[in-house]
Design a protein around this motif. Sequence first.
Motif, PDB file in Angstrom:
ATOM      1  N   ARG A 160       0.829  -1.207   0.000  1.00  0.00           N
ATOM      2  CA  ARG A 160       0.000   0.000   0.000  1.00  0.00           C
ATOM      3  C   ARG A 160       0.862   1.254   0.000  1.00  0.00           C
ATOM      4  O   ARG A 160       0.540   2.244  -0.672  1.00  0.00           O
ATOM      5  CB  ARG A 160      -0.925   0.001   1.225  1.00  0.00           C
ATOM      6  CG  ARG A 160      -2.106  -0.949   1.099  1.00  0.00           C
ATOM      7  CD  ARG A 160      -3.148  -0.671   2.164  1.00  0.00           C
ATOM      8  NE  ARG A 160      -2.643  -0.908   3.506  1.00  0.00           N
ATOM      9  CZ  ARG A 160      -2.694  -2.072   4.122  1.00  0.00           C
ATOM     10  NH1 ARG A 160      -3.208  -3.119   3.511  1.00  0.00           N
ATOM     11  NH2 ARG A 160      -2.232  -2.201   5.354  1.00  0.00           N
ATOM     12  N   ARG A 484     -15.925   6.478   1.918  1.00  0.00           N
ATOM     13  CA  ARG A 484     -14.774   5.908   2.597  1.00  0.00           C
ATOM     14  C   ARG A 484     -14.705   4.426   2.262  1.00  0.00           C
ATOM     15  O   ARG A 484     -15.683   3.714   2.399  1.00  0.00           O
ATOM     16  CB  ARG A 484     -14.877   6.083   4.119  1.00  0.00           C
ATOM     17  CG  ARG A 484     -14.796   7.538   4.577  1.00  0.00           C
ATOM     18  CD  ARG A 484     -14.901   7.625   6.091  1.00  0.00           C
ATOM     19  NE  ARG A 484     -14.822   8.999   6.555  1.00  0.00           N
ATOM     20  CZ  ARG A 484     -14.949   9.366   7.841  1.00  0.00           C
ATOM     21  NH1 ARG A 484     -15.153   8.438   8.761  1.00  0.00           N
ATOM     22  NH2 ARG A 484     -14.868  10.644   8.173  1.00  0.00           N
ATOM     23  N   ASP A 486     -11.657   0.974   1.883  1.00  0.00           N
ATOM     24  CA  ASP A 486     -10.313   0.401   1.850  1.00  0.00           C
ATOM     25  C   ASP A 486     -10.273  -0.566   0.671  1.00  0.00           C
ATOM     26  O   ASP A 486     -10.827  -1.662   0.735  1.00  0.00           O
ATOM     27  CB  ASP A 486     -10.017  -0.341   3.155  1.00  0.00           C
ATOM     28  CG  ASP A 486      -8.628  -0.978   3.172  1.00  0.00           C
ATOM     29  OD1 ASP A 486      -7.947  -0.937   2.133  1.00  0.00           O
ATOM     30  OD2 ASP A 486      -8.240  -1.518   4.226  1.00  0.00           O
ATOM     31  N   ALA A 489      -9.187  -4.141   1.468  1.00  0.00           N
ATOM     32  CA  ALA A 489     -10.181  -4.933   2.201  1.00  0.00           C
ATOM     33  C   ALA A 489     -11.288  -5.422   1.272  1.00  0.00           C
ATOM     34  O   ALA A 489     -11.766  -6.554   1.389  1.00  0.00           O
ATOM     35  CB  ALA A 489     -10.771  -4.100   3.336  1.00  0.00           C
ATOM     36  N   ARG A 527      -7.651   4.588  -5.956  1.00  0.00           N
ATOM     37  CA  ARG A 527      -8.406   3.455  -5.417  1.00  0.00           C
ATOM     38  C   ARG A 527      -8.514   2.337  -6.460  1.00  0.00           C
ATOM     39  O   ARG A 527      -8.312   1.157  -6.157  1.00  0.00           O
ATOM     40  CB  ARG A 527      -9.807   3.894  -5.004  1.00  0.00           C
ATOM     41  CG  ARG A 527      -9.866   4.871  -3.847  1.00  0.00           C
ATOM     42  CD  ARG A 527     -11.318   5.205  -3.557  1.00  0.00           C
ATOM     43  NE  ARG A 527     -11.466   6.154  -2.452  1.00  0.00           N
ATOM     44  CZ  ARG A 527     -12.629   6.573  -2.000  1.00  0.00           C
ATOM     45  NH1 ARG A 527     -13.749   6.123  -2.552  1.00  0.00           N
ATOM     46  NH2 ARG A 527     -12.698   7.431  -1.000  1.00  0.00           N
TER      47      ARG A 527
END
Length: 662
Positions: A160, A484, A486, A489, A527
């Motif tokens: 990341r 929001r 991740d 994830a 993203r």
Amino acid sequence: MRVALLAESFLPHMNGVTGSVLHVLRHLAAEGHETLVIAPRAGEITTDLHGARTELLRSVPLPSYPEVRVVFARAARLTAILREFRPDVVHLASPFVLGWQGVAAADVLRVPTVAVYQTDVVAYAEKYGMPQASALVGRHLTRLHRRATLTLAPSSASQRQLEELGVDRLRRWGRGVDTARFTPQRRSEAWRACTAPGELIVGYVGRLAPEKQVEDLAALAGLGGVQLVIVGDGPARPSLERMLPSAVFTGHLTGLALAEALASFDVFVHPGESETFGQTIQEALASGVPVVATGSGGPVDLVRSSVDGWLYRPGDLAELRARVADLVGDEGKRRAFAAAAGESVRDRSWDAVCRRLVGHYDEARALRPIDDALPRGVTTRPSVPAPPVERRTWSRFIALGDSITEGLCDTSRMPAGEYRGWADRLAQLLAPTGNGGEPLRFANLAVRSRKVHHVMHEQLPQALSMRPDLVSVLIGANDLVARRVDPVAVAVELERGVRRLREAGIAVLLVTPFLPGRRAAAIFTRRFATFASELRRIAHETGATLLDTAVFLDAEGVPAIADLSLWADDKVHLRSRGHRYLAYCAAEVLGVPDAEALGDLDAALHADDDPVADRSWLRRDALPWVWRRLRGRTAGDGRGAKHDGYVLVGGRGDVRTGANAG
């Protein structure tokens, strides 16, 4: 294969970089590969290098850490050395100074480079009191790793970090552990009696330097019946001995002496927050010792909190003390954690890890000719092309996803209110031709506005019950545009579904989500890039076929799917031309003969029935979408799958239901 290894640090100074290089040399020699090590000259080397040639270059010590040497070799010198050795690949071990010159030399010779990220130099700059240099260091790392053919990151956290710096072509490659050396059988009551008679031992192993944050272990002062033992050496040792007066400092240990000490601990602690991996953590686990480590960086991938150790909140020294006290005070828990610790590293041998490394070498060798062929100035590099897929006859194909797979805005030759879509078009391309074959059974379970968890809990179970032999999965865009999210994830959740399909013997076509080439979409680019990188990893590890939409580039190196001519007026869905393009890209990676040529012919012969673009997008498309979001609703509420049972796709290419389509 001939492999040149450029090591930023090397013997006689022993650290994680040196240790991994030595293991790689051993494995490559055992497999019959030839090796050359280019590294700093720092003293006499007595260690077995497994037949590797060496070019040790003049170096200077780092002022704040003299054991670390820096080589200022010219790229021309390295070019000459590499030209003489004629490597098939150049391995850059924790590249920074020597590595930069090495990648430049490899570029001159057009040799692929594999950069192994092992040191968080940005964090080190801050720890060594140079915070103003961290931005400069970050930019240098980005340039270096983007110039390398392939970059290997040891953990999800380091992956990341590199993605946030803008590094592409990332793969995960961890570290092996010597389970013959590090084992619970090395535990020595004699060593314990000599080091800490009658007390439990809480120990640390590693370099004694500011970035390791060993001073945080002062939080353990006063724990009854506990002796803190520090194994290692480094520039911070004098100050640490003053800060931790009751600790036992053993100095640097290696080989069986280190293995004996580590196995004799009762609890292993690791407070460093800038670890890209954490090799000593892995060695402690192999030794059957429960671990307490900070919940950041590499330890997150190694320690299973509440199973074989504890992860505490970074910087929360009260929690560090509490976690250690929990294990010190509960012998039963220590035994249970210790048993789980040994089990967790059973499949992480160096031989297994190095076999994967050779696979990454092969991938880099496939990528280098593609990079050399890119037009000058192109900065978007394709991933490794999918190997040719042997054409096979599919009998049951199911498509999973959201509105893109449902086919929204592809109205070409469809009745009013109905849509075609890329997956339906792909089914036609996969259907057997001629009169002799059985028709393809096809189901499209996609529903607009769905996210990954909808596919995993709604569409996947239904698909599994229908026993397909091919499933396409294009999902994630709705997750990635949330306020929001991740991306890693989300990918991990999707990975569980892909693995379930593969474990059932089902072939999977995994498609990376994509964005239109609009300025407004740029805020989501990172993203989508992170998510795509995870999908590449998932495809590689599971054997899924990947349709990487970034591989199909236009003349300027931009993903062709971003071309606005492929997108409908709502700026969210593909128009018919876009669905057709995506279908032929999918057919190509699935091995349909001459798919690209067929796609070009289809585009020339069939004009789209797309409506003319208008200026009512804000009123017609954007505002209703915002209104639904504010009310917690989606366009897919109350809708079922497009084809929730199999339909037959015959030899003529039509999609139709049939009485015996089940």
